[in-house]
Write a protein that holds these residues in place. Structure first.
Motif, PDB file in Angstrom:
ATOM      1  N   LYS A  98      81.139  17.862 -76.768  1.00 57.58           N
ATOM      2  CA  LYS A  98      79.987  18.773 -76.911  1.00 57.58           C
ATOM      3  C   LYS A  98      78.686  17.998 -77.149  1.00 57.58           C
ATOM      4  N   ASN A  99      78.793  16.874 -77.791  1.00 59.42           N
ATOM      5  CA  ASN A  99      77.596  16.093 -78.123  1.00 59.42           C
ATOM      6  C   ASN A  99      77.451  14.850 -77.258  1.00 59.42           C
ATOM      7  N   LEU A 100      77.958  14.932 -76.034  1.00 55.35           N
ATOM      8  CA  LEU A 100      77.899  13.791 -75.126  1.00 55.35           C
ATOM      9  C   LEU A 100      76.485  13.218 -74.938  1.00 55.35           C
ATOM     10  N   PRO A 101      75.441  14.059 -74.783  1.00 52.11           N
ATOM     11  CA  PRO A 101      74.092  13.481 -74.606  1.00 52.11           C
ATOM     12  C   PRO A 101      73.684  12.565 -75.752  1.00 52.11           C
ATOM     13  N   TRP A 102      74.037  12.949 -76.983  1.00 55.43           N
ATOM     14  CA  TRP A 102      73.689  12.120 -78.136  1.00 55.43           C
ATOM     15  C   TRP A 102      74.507  10.831 -78.143  1.00 55.43           C
ATOM     16  N   ALA A 103      75.769  10.937 -77.770  1.00 56.82           N
ATOM     17  CA  ALA A 103      76.631   9.751 -77.701  1.00 56.82           C
ATOM     18  C   ALA A 103      76.089   8.764 -76.666  1.00 56.82           C
ATOM     19  N   MET A 104      75.671   9.284 -75.519  1.00 54.87           N
ATOM     20  CA  MET A 104      75.175   8.416 -74.454  1.00 54.87           C
ATOM     21  C   MET A 104      73.830   7.796 -74.821  1.00 54.87           C
ATOM     22  N   LEU A 105      72.975   8.550 -75.550  1.00 56.27           N
ATOM     23  CA  LEU A 105      71.699   7.993 -76.001  1.00 56.27           C
ATOM     24  C   LEU A 105      71.936   6.801 -76.929  1.00 56.27           C
ATOM     25  N   LEU A 141      73.012  15.491 -67.444  1.00 58.23           N
ATOM     26  CA  LEU A 141      73.214  15.728 -68.873  1.00 58.23           C
ATOM     27  C   LEU A 141      73.820  14.506 -69.554  1.00 58.23           C
ATOM     28  N   ILE A 142      74.593  13.744 -68.819  1.00 57.01           N
ATOM     29  CA  ILE A 142      75.270  12.564 -69.373  1.00 57.01           C
ATOM     30  C   ILE A 142      74.444  11.302 -69.124  1.00 57.01           C
ATOM     31  N   ALA A 143      73.893  11.180 -67.913  1.00 52.92           N
ATOM     32  CA  ALA A 143      73.252   9.920 -67.508  1.00 52.92           C
ATOM     33  C   ALA A 143      71.847   9.742 -68.081  1.00 52.92           C
ATOM     34  N   LEU A 144      71.039  10.810 -68.119  1.00 55.63           N
ATOM     35  CA  LEU A 144      69.637  10.653 -68.531  1.00 55.63           C
ATOM     36  C   LEU A 144      69.490  10.147 -69.969  1.00 55.63           C
ATOM     37  N   PRO A 145      70.258  10.677 -70.941  1.00 54.15           N
ATOM     38  CA  PRO A 145      70.133  10.124 -72.300  1.00 54.15           C
ATOM     39  C   PRO A 145      70.513   8.646 -72.367  1.00 54.15           C
ATOM     40  N   GLY A 193      65.501  11.925 -74.059  1.00 53.99           N
ATOM     41  CA  GLY A 193      66.932  11.805 -73.808  1.00 53.99           C
ATOM     42  C   GLY A 193      67.664  13.128 -73.881  1.00 53.99           C
ATOM     43  N   PRO A 194      68.365  13.408 -74.990  1.00 55.98           N
ATOM     44  CA  PRO A 194      69.175  14.635 -75.066  1.00 55.98           C
ATOM     45  C   PRO A 194      68.384  15.920 -74.865  1.00 55.98           C
TER      46      PRO A 194
END
Length: 441
Positions: A98-105, A141-145, A193-194
């Protein structure tokens, strides 16, 4: 005379722009030609031109070349041993789907500290594509952060070469730049990012599919997550220790020791040897393979070293010709803050040439003579706002634009709507945060 010098400076910058974008010259050649042009039309004596240029080049590269080489080696070791992937996968496990954007950032931010933007993309995008295939979510949603984290540290945070070049040119304190830049980077990274990714992924649905990228892992087994984190953060830890040492009441001997190990070249040298042992030898690499990896990654730094050196040479000509004093008088007459001036100049050069490194080093060279007779200028924040300006409005003349487009399978229009907007958010928000910080420091 002042108006004439300013006009010649503008024309010399246009020579850089036209050389890079129209004639397809390497940025080093464009900057060298522009420097010689400015020296001749500004009336610098012929016997002083080469000496002024070489002094400028040496002033920057003498400080930077070893750091550039060691940082590249450390990044190569992180990439080819799988240590970068281990860090990214840790954040994904810790944050959950659920928090993938934050993880990727966070992955991009941490991995981006010691490695070039391009290397960071090669480390992280195979993981991004793997998550995209599994989760079936919009890849943006995953790549940009992830790309946001890589980009903001590339533009602002030492030991990246642009930031280190600006520190050298402005004579700023590296430890303070490191601490301030990490603070300044947080808000723009979150917004671009997110938050931006969650907004834009509902409005831009990529028509193409990302190209699969593979990175070869040279070691026989992956390193542990703990040692991966330790090695990637070690140069930062040593530099921060050096920055805070004066406030710890240490003996003179210990102070000298922490200052020594916290200098960028020594911090990176220590980190490289730690990486050689823990990521290389202990994971099955022999000495021959480690030597081969080192040689492989040193070849590409020649280009960036030349660009940075030429930026320093341009600065040398600006000082020798008196242009620096002229710009200083103009800034004083307009009551224009050097921080605003640096941001604007870096932004214009970035838009024109497409290179963040050219923008950063050239803008620093133009602004540094301006501040020589000024008091009260925060040199550390000056480095950061110059870096912020060098990020804005990435478009078709920027290699990063095409890299993101191709690797994510985007169209040109989709890349403008995502990557270009993301970079511009980073630029202006980082500038705003730095200006707010300037009122308190």
């Amino acid at each position: 005379m002042d108006t004439y010098l300013l006009l010649m400076t503008v024309i010399s910058i246009l020579i850089v722009v036209v050389g890079v974008s129209v004639f397809k010259w390497h940025a080093f050649i464009s900057l060298l030609v522009a420097s010689m042009f400015l020296a001749l039309v500004a009336g610098v004596p012929l016997d002083k031109i080469v000496a002024a240029y070489e002094t400028g080049v040496g002033g920057v590269l003498g400080h930077l070349i070893g750091i550039l080489a060691l940082g590249t080696i450390l990044g190569k070791m992180m990439a080819d041993t799988g240590a970068g992937t281990q860090i990214a996968e840790f954040f994904i496990r810790a944050f959950g789907v659920k928090n993938l954007p934050w993880a990727m950032l966070l992955s991009g931010f941490i991995i981006g500290i010691p490695v070039f933007f391009e290397v960071g993309i090669l480390i992280l995008l195979p993981l991004v594509i793997s998550i995209w295939k599994t989760s079936k979510q919009n890849i943006l949603l995953i790549a940009l952060p992830c790309i946001t984290g890589l980009s903001i540290v590339h533009g602002l945070v030492p030991p990246h070469p642009g930031a280190l070049a600006a520190i050298s040119i402005y004579k700023a304190n590296l430890g303070k730049v490191l601490i301030y830049s990490l603070v300044v980077a947080i808000i723009p990274a979150i917004l671009a990012g997110p938050i931006f990714a969650k907004w834009v992924h509902k409005r831009v649905i990529p028509e193409g599919e990302p190209e699969l990228i593979k990175i070869e892992t040279r070691s026989t087994s992956l390193p542990g997550t703990g040692i991966s984190f330790f090695i990637i953060l070690l140069p930062v830890i040593l530099m921060v220790l050096s920055a805070v040492a004066p406030y710890l009441g240490l003996t003179p001997g210990l102070m000298k020791f922490f200052t020594f190990i916290g200098s960028p070249i020594i911090a990176l040298l220590i980190s490289v040897f730690v990486a050689y042992y823990f990521l290389g030898m202990r994971k099955g690499m022999d000495r021959g393979l480690i030597k081969k990896l080192t040689e492989e990654c040193l070849l590409p730094i020649g280009s960036i070293a030349l660009i940075i050196g030429a930026g320093g040479g341009f600065k040398g000509i600006l000082i020798e010709s008196g242009v620096g004093d002229t710009i200083a008088k103009m800034a004083n007459n307009l009551s224009l803050s050097p921080l605003v001036l640096a941001f604007i100049i870096a932004g214009l050069i970035r838009i024109a040439t497409g290179s963040a490194t050219v923008a950063l080093t050239t803008a620093a060279g133009i602004v540094s003579p301006v501040i020589q007779h000024m008091s009260g200028v925060n040199l550390e924040l000056l480095v950061i706002v110059t870096g912020a300006g060098s990020l804005m409005f990435s478009h078709v003349n920027d290699a990063g634009f095409w890299m993101v487009k191709e690797y994510l399978g985007l169209s040109v229009v989709e890349t403008f709507k995502t990557w270009t907007v993301l970079e511009t958010i980073l630029s202006f928000v980082a500038f705003a945060v730095a200006m707010i910080l300037d009122t308190f420091l």
